[in-house]
Design a protein around this motif. Structure first.
Motif, short mmCIF file in Angstrom:
data_model
loop_
_atom_site.label_atom_id
_atom_site.label_comp_id
_atom_site.label_asym_id
_atom_site.label_seq_id
_atom_site.Cartn_x
_atom_site.Cartn_y
_atom_site.Cartn_z
N MET A 440 0.72 -1.10 0.03
CA MET A 440 0.02 0.09 0.17
C MET A 440 0.58 1.37 -0.09
O MET A 440 1.43 1.61 1.11
CB MET A 440 -0.87 -0.11 1.22
CG MET A 440 -1.79 -1.31 1.15
SD MET A 440 -2.80 -1.48 -0.13
CE MET A 440 -2.87 -3.36 -0.01
N THR A 444 -4.55 6.33 -1.82
CA THR A 444 -5.59 5.62 -2.32
C THR A 444 -5.69 4.36 -1.75
O THR A 444 -6.38 3.60 -1.41
CB THR A 444 -5.75 5.76 -3.80
OG1 THR A 444 -5.52 7.04 -4.27
CG2 THR A 444 -6.89 4.70 -4.33
N ALA A 445 -4.28 3.62 -1.87
CA ALA A 445 -4.33 2.22 -1.45
C ALA A 445 -4.46 1.97 0.04
O ALA A 445 -5.04 1.02 0.72
CB ALA A 445 -3.00 1.65 -1.78
N GLY A 448 -8.16 2.47 0.66
CA GLY A 448 -8.78 1.52 -0.04
C GLY A 448 -8.77 0.05 0.59
O GLY A 448 -9.72 -0.61 0.59
N LYS B 145 7.29 -2.51 -8.27
CA LYS B 145 6.16 -3.76 -7.82
C LYS B 145 5.80 -4.50 -8.97
O LYS B 145 6.12 -4.32 -10.16
CB LYS B 145 4.95 -3.02 -7.36
CG LYS B 145 5.13 -2.30 -5.97
CD LYS B 145 5.41 -3.32 -5.09
CE LYS B 145 5.56 -2.23 -3.68
NZ LYS B 145 4.63 -1.44 -3.03
N HIS B 209 -6.22 1.22 -12.97
CA HIS B 209 -7.31 0.98 -11.92
C HIS B 209 -8.07 2.45 -11.56
O HIS B 209 -7.56 3.65 -12.04
CB HIS B 209 -6.69 0.47 -10.62
CG HIS B 209 -6.23 1.56 -9.76
ND1 HIS B 209 -6.82 2.63 -9.06
CD2 HIS B 209 -4.93 1.82 -9.52
CE1 HIS B 209 -6.12 3.24 -8.39
NE2 HIS B 209 -4.49 2.68 -8.61
N LEU B 211 -11.53 3.96 -9.14
CA LEU B 211 -11.83 3.46 -7.52
C LEU B 211 -13.06 2.76 -7.37
O LEU B 211 -13.85 2.46 -8.17
CB LEU B 211 -12.15 5.18 -6.93
CG LEU B 211 -11.01 6.21 -6.88
CD1 LEU B 211 -11.45 7.43 -6.12
CD2 LEU B 211 -9.69 5.35 -6.09
N GLY B 212 -13.01 2.08 -6.04
CA GLY B 212 -14.09 1.27 -5.84
C GLY B 212 -13.82 0.36 -4.87
O GLY B 212 -12.53 0.23 -4.27
N PRO B 213 -14.57 -0.50 -4.50
CA PRO B 213 -14.28 -1.52 -3.48
C PRO B 213 -13.17 -2.52 -4.11
O PRO B 213 -12.88 -2.95 -5.11
CB PRO B 213 -15.63 -2.43 -3.29
CG PRO B 213 -16.56 -1.63 -3.71
CD PRO B 213 -16.11 -0.63 -4.93
N MET B 214 -12.28 -2.56 -2.99
CA MET B 214 -10.98 -3.28 -3.30
C MET B 214 -10.90 -4.69 -3.16
O MET B 214 -11.50 -5.32 -2.23
CB MET B 214 -9.81 -2.55 -2.51
CG MET B 214 -8.36 -2.68 -2.89
SD MET B 214 -7.46 -1.70 -1.74
CE MET B 214 -5.86 -1.89 -2.88
N PHE B 218 -7.59 -2.68 -6.81
CA PHE B 218 -8.87 -1.66 -7.22
C PHE B 218 -9.58 -2.18 -8.20
O PHE B 218 -8.57 -2.71 -9.17
CB PHE B 218 -8.48 -0.19 -7.22
CG PHE B 218 -8.22 0.32 -5.89
CD1 PHE B 218 -9.36 0.76 -4.86
CD2 PHE B 218 -6.95 0.90 -5.77
CE1 PHE B 218 -9.19 1.31 -4.16
CE2 PHE B 218 -6.77 1.61 -4.39
CZ PHE B 218 -7.83 1.75 -3.61
#
Lengths: 618, 329
Positions: A440, A444-445, A448, B145, B209, B211-214, B218
């Motif tokens: 994270m 946002t992470a 979220g 990542k 991505h 936004l919204g439920p993860m 995302f």
């Protein structure tokens, strides 16, 4: 009965005077009867007036009569004479009276075309006899209801008249209690009014009251059209002119307030406006009680935001009987802006009213709104609710005030996510092996992920984004690393330089070194050997975050040149101040041997602070 | 695995026996649990085609000993659908976290690329038969990542990584190792990327991505763009799955085209064909699925998913989908 009684009285009076009248009257016929001897002639009878009868009028009980204009064409006064009661006698009657006509000879006709008083006097060889006839008129009716429509229809609104009373007044000629006392109000119920020509009707409930007033045979009908004034309720408020608040990555709030929506957490929608800007809104109202007829109302809301009183006033809103909802004809801006400072209105209460037919206002109840006022226009980040909540410091009016206030809000290391009150953590308490925090890396992470765990990258961006929400862009992400190579003691061999590619990092306070660890260029201890973990430095909602890192993000603020470390809730005047307060020493991945050392107590700078905005070292 | 081509209704979840029945609008795929009677600690998976057979690689993160020490990312593998598992890599890890890695076949054994968490940023390490090599500077400010080996034609494969969540870097094979990362694409809010090389070229698939439920990631839309020899886009990105929202994806070469598996809000989807036109088929699943893995294997593709329970003990669900059922009709 009245007529009979009157007629009888008049006849009695005539009888009392009959002998004298006969003598007087006989002279009048002497010429015709002289041929007969007096002794043999029948006695000369002087005709006299016996009585006056009145037809078509009503006895008033006081000897007079009354009738109503146009209720009957005329009133007749009929004389009865004696002895013959014939044309001959009638011809001798001397009549007086204003506007009377003869038809037939013993009758005098009083036309009822207009209101007036007529005294008819007849005289026949005796004292005159008179009757007075009042011709009354019921001219019209009037009401105190405010809207007058043709056909004696008056409109007003249930519950909005003084004492809930509609008053109907009859206009008569003449206008006096005598006439008014003759009025009757046979329809529509009601009760006697303050004056004899008035009738009161209850207007508390909507509906038509069909009333009637009569004067004798004349009647006037009217309708009191008691209407329902619409009853409205605020159903939906749509705000505009601000920044849409995001529910911590799940979805944008809708900038609406809706009746019946839960107040907790998500609803009503938090709102965000820039300070010193007007709030614009439009409202949809539910018609809870429809009007009887189409009506036009105005709705207004008033609120107090700090020192400013704000009023939103709609344009004319037409409400029809079949309407389920009605809306402002257009969005309206508040009459005043929000105060010129950052603030958090929790809540801003808007008191809603609608106009009533009397020019007053009917309360529609209050609505409450969570409103954040930012310093400047948010930029560079979604307006996450949590960011707003912690960055909106009431009273802040400068960049520095926002920066200081925002950091102070998270300094306590107990930030929680607004959408669900989950504590936001710096790594996950207990250091679970599968800690999601490692993945994270931004605001946002952090907001979220279900667990609310993040690392220093996400916390640094969290603080920077708090600034950005106010248009403050002087927060820079700074990467803290150990770049200088160190030597590793190779006891009993000479020290060797740790290979450059070998990761090196720093030990976060606190670690305990057994024996001196004072050489900044030499790893002299063994991690978890004679360099052991002490009490950890607490982070956000985590008493024991990981104790060592290869790198770390902090925030450099170009406004005040301070170093902010939101992960731990600390701030410092400089990188040099951050180091001794934050780390206990260094470590390297080199194995085996001594892989830890130096406790930075002497002020030697060990770490590099790379500003990722300027790409320069601090 | 059974697959029938017909309309059908939701069959429900039968996890006790290790079999998970799926629903789809056209086809039915039964996902079966590996080791149906034995959930095991796993938090990341990949599939690899080794010598024509699919092999599942899976990892877990081990906690340090109580006396102190490092975490370890342990990557093991087993044949699919059956076979014994063996530990392939054990990578020291300074910080706790679900390791991000990928494997590929190498001349000598297998290679593992892994993101090494540093606290603020992660760097890339390559683990191979000869040891390990740092692919990026460990003290770089760039956060590497989601490392992936390219799928398809390139041997050795090159590596992609999502950097700072806003760009895709590629590391090309060079001198027996890998060169410095080069930026292939910059796009805000990238969270995963993979190159698939087929006869039509190198295709960079990446998810942007929103936004919204993860669900571990995302939701977002899959994009694709063809890369040139310099690993730069040769055209404008397009969305091979349209606007469908996915959480995670995997892909491989499939015949002359490409096959994609992705997790969705309702289950998963499969799409196969030649880019840019793919025909996604959506499959419902009663529980959340994580980390889709797909590899071409034999005459079809092998699928694998992670269940998404609250604990790390979970099933790996797999299915083989014959090529015939993937080809556009």
């Amino acid at each position: 009965m009245g007529n009979s009684s009157t007629r009888k009285n008049i006849a009695d009076a005539a009888d009392d005077e009959s002998s004298e009248s006969q003598e007087t009257t006989s002279g009048c016929f002497g010429g015709k009867r002289k041929k007969k001897p007096a002794a043999t002639l029948p006695p000369v009878v002087t005709p006299t007036l016996v009585s006056l009868a009145v037809n078509g009028a009503t006895a008033d009980g006081a000897g007079g009569y009354w009738a109503v204009v146009n209720a009957i064409a005329h009133v007749d006064v009929v004389a009865t004479t004696q002895p013959a009661d014939d044309n001959g006698e009638w011809a001798q009657i001397a009549w007086t009276g204003n506007g009377i006509t003869q038809d037939p000879p013993n009758t005098r006709r009083v036309l009822c075309g207009m209101a007036r008083t007529v005294t008819v006097t007849a005289t026949l060889n005796g004292p005159p006899q008179s009757v007075t006839i009042e011709i009354y008129d019921l001219a019209s009716i009037a009401s105190n209801l405010r809207i007058n429509r043709p056909g004696n229809v008056w409109k007003d609104y249930a519950g909005f008249m003084p004492a809930n009373t509609g008053i109907v007044s009859a206009t008569t000629t003449p206008a006096n209690n005598t006439v008014w006392g003759l009025l009757a109000w046979p329809l529509g119920g009601g009760a006697a009014g303050a004056a004899l020509n008035q009738q009161n009707y209850n207007t508390a409930a909507a509906g038509d009251i069909n009333m009637q007033v009569t004067l004798g045979a004349k009647q006037i009908n009217g309708t009191l059209h008691i209407c329902q004034w619409p009853v409205l309720a605020v159903d939906d408020i749509t705000f505009s002119g601000g920044t849409t608040v995001n529910n911590d990555t799940v979805a944008n709030f809708d900038n609406h307030w809706r009746s019946g929506r839960a107040v907790a957490n998500r609803d009503p929608s938090p709102l965000c406006f820039r300070r010193n800007r007007a709030i614009t809104l439009t409202v949809t109202l539910r018609v809870t009680t429809p009007p009887t007829e189409a009506e036009t109302v105005t709705v207004r809301g008033t609120a107090t935001a700090g020192i400013n009183n704000i009023v939103w006033t709609s344009g004319p809103i037409a409400v029809n009987p079949a309407d389920a909802t009605v809306s402002f004809p257009a969005a309206v801006a508040g009459s005043a802006p929000l105060p010129d400072q950052v603030d958090f209105y929790n809540p801003l209460t808007i008191t809603w009213e609608m106009s009533d037919p009397n020019g007053g206002w009917i309360p529609l109840g209050p609505t409450e709104h969570l409103i954040y006022a930012t310093l400047g226009t948010p930029a560079g980040t979604p307006a996450y609710w949590t960011l707003l909540h912690y960055s909106c410091t009431p009273g802040a009016a400068s960049d520095q005030a926002v920066i200081t206030g925002a950091f102070n809000a998270i300094r306590g290391r107990n930030v929680t996510r607004k959408r669900d009150n989950v504590p936001l953590t710096y790594w996950t308490p207990g250091r679970p092996a599968n800690d999601p925090a490692a993945g994270m890396g931004n605001t946002t992470a952090l907001l979220g992920h279900a667990t609310g765990a993040g690392h220093c990258g996400s916390w640094s961006e969290f603080l920077i984004d708090m600034f950005k929400l106010h248009g403050v862009t002087t927060g820079h992400k700074v990467n803290v690393t150990r770049e200088a190579q160190v030597a590793q003691r190779q006891h009993p061999l000479p020290p060797r330089i740790v290979p450059a590619a070998t990761p090196a990092g720093f030990l976060v306070a606190t670690w305990n070194f057994a024996g001196p660890a004072t050489n900044p260029n030499m790893l002299t201890h063994s991690q978890w050997g004679n360099c052991t973990e002490g009490p950890p430095a607490p982070g956000q909602n985590n008493a024991g975050p990981p104790p060592s890192f290869y790198n770390h993000f902090v925030v450099f603020c170009a406004t005040d040149n301070r170093i902010y470390d939101p992960s731990y809730g600390n701030d410092f005047a400089s990188p040099a101040a951050w180091e001794p307060a934050s780390i206990s020493g260094l470590f390297s991945d080199v194995v085996p041997g001594f892989n830890a050392g130096y406790s930075p107590v002497g002020g030697t700078r060990l770490l590099q602070f790379r500003d990722r905005v300027t790409n320069a070292n601090l | 695995m059974t697959l029938s081509r017909r309309k059908f209704v939701f069959a429900g979840l039968a996890a006790v026996g290790g079999t998970v029945k799926m629903e789809a609008d056209e086809a039915r795929i039964d996902l079966k649990a590996l080791r149906p009677n034995d959930k095991f600690p796993v938090n990341a998976i990949r599939l690899l085609n080794e010598k024509g057979a699919a092999r599942l690689f899976f990892s877990r993160t081990e906690a340090p000993p109580p006396a102190g020490g490092r975490y370890a990312a342990v990557v093991s593998s087993m044949p699919v659908p059956n076979g014994a598992s063996a530990e392939d890599f054990r990578v020291s890890q300074l910080l706790p976290g679900v390791a991000e890695w990928d494997v590929c076949a190498a001349q000598s054994g297998r290679n593992l690329v892994i993101a090494r968490f540093g606290g603020a940023v992660a760097s890339l390490n390559l683990h191979h038969a000869g040891g390990q090599t740092a692919l990026t500077e460990f003290d770089s400010s760039d956060d590497f990542k989601d490392p992936r080996f390219s799928r398809g034609n390139h041997q050795p494969p090159f590596i992609t990584s999502v950097v700072d969540g806003s760009r895709v870097d590629t590391l090309a094979p060079a001198g027996g190792g890998y060169g410095q990362p080069q930026t292939a694409l910059t796009e805000p809010q990238i969270d995963s990327a993979l190159v698939v090389s087929n006869s039509h070229g190198d295709w960079l698939l990446f998810k942007v991505h929103s936004l919204g439920p993860m669900r571990r990631r995302f939701p977002g839309a899959l994009h694709a763009v063809r890369l040139g020899a310099d690993h730069k886009p040769t055209g404008a990105p397009f969305q091979p799955l349209g606007d469908r929202m996915i959480f995670e994806f995997d892909a491989d070469v499939f015949e002359n085209g490409i096959a994609i598996a992705a997790t969705t809000g309702n289950g998963f989807l499969l799409a196969a064909g030649e880019l840019p036109a793919l025909r996604p088929l959506e499959y419902k699943h009663p529980g959340a699925l994580l980390q889709p893995a797909l590899v071409q294997s034999g005459d079809g593709v092998q699928l694998a998913f992670l269940e998404s329970p609250a604990t790390e003990l979970r099933h790996v669900l797999t299915a083989f989908v014959p090529a015939a059922s993937l080809r556009p009709k």
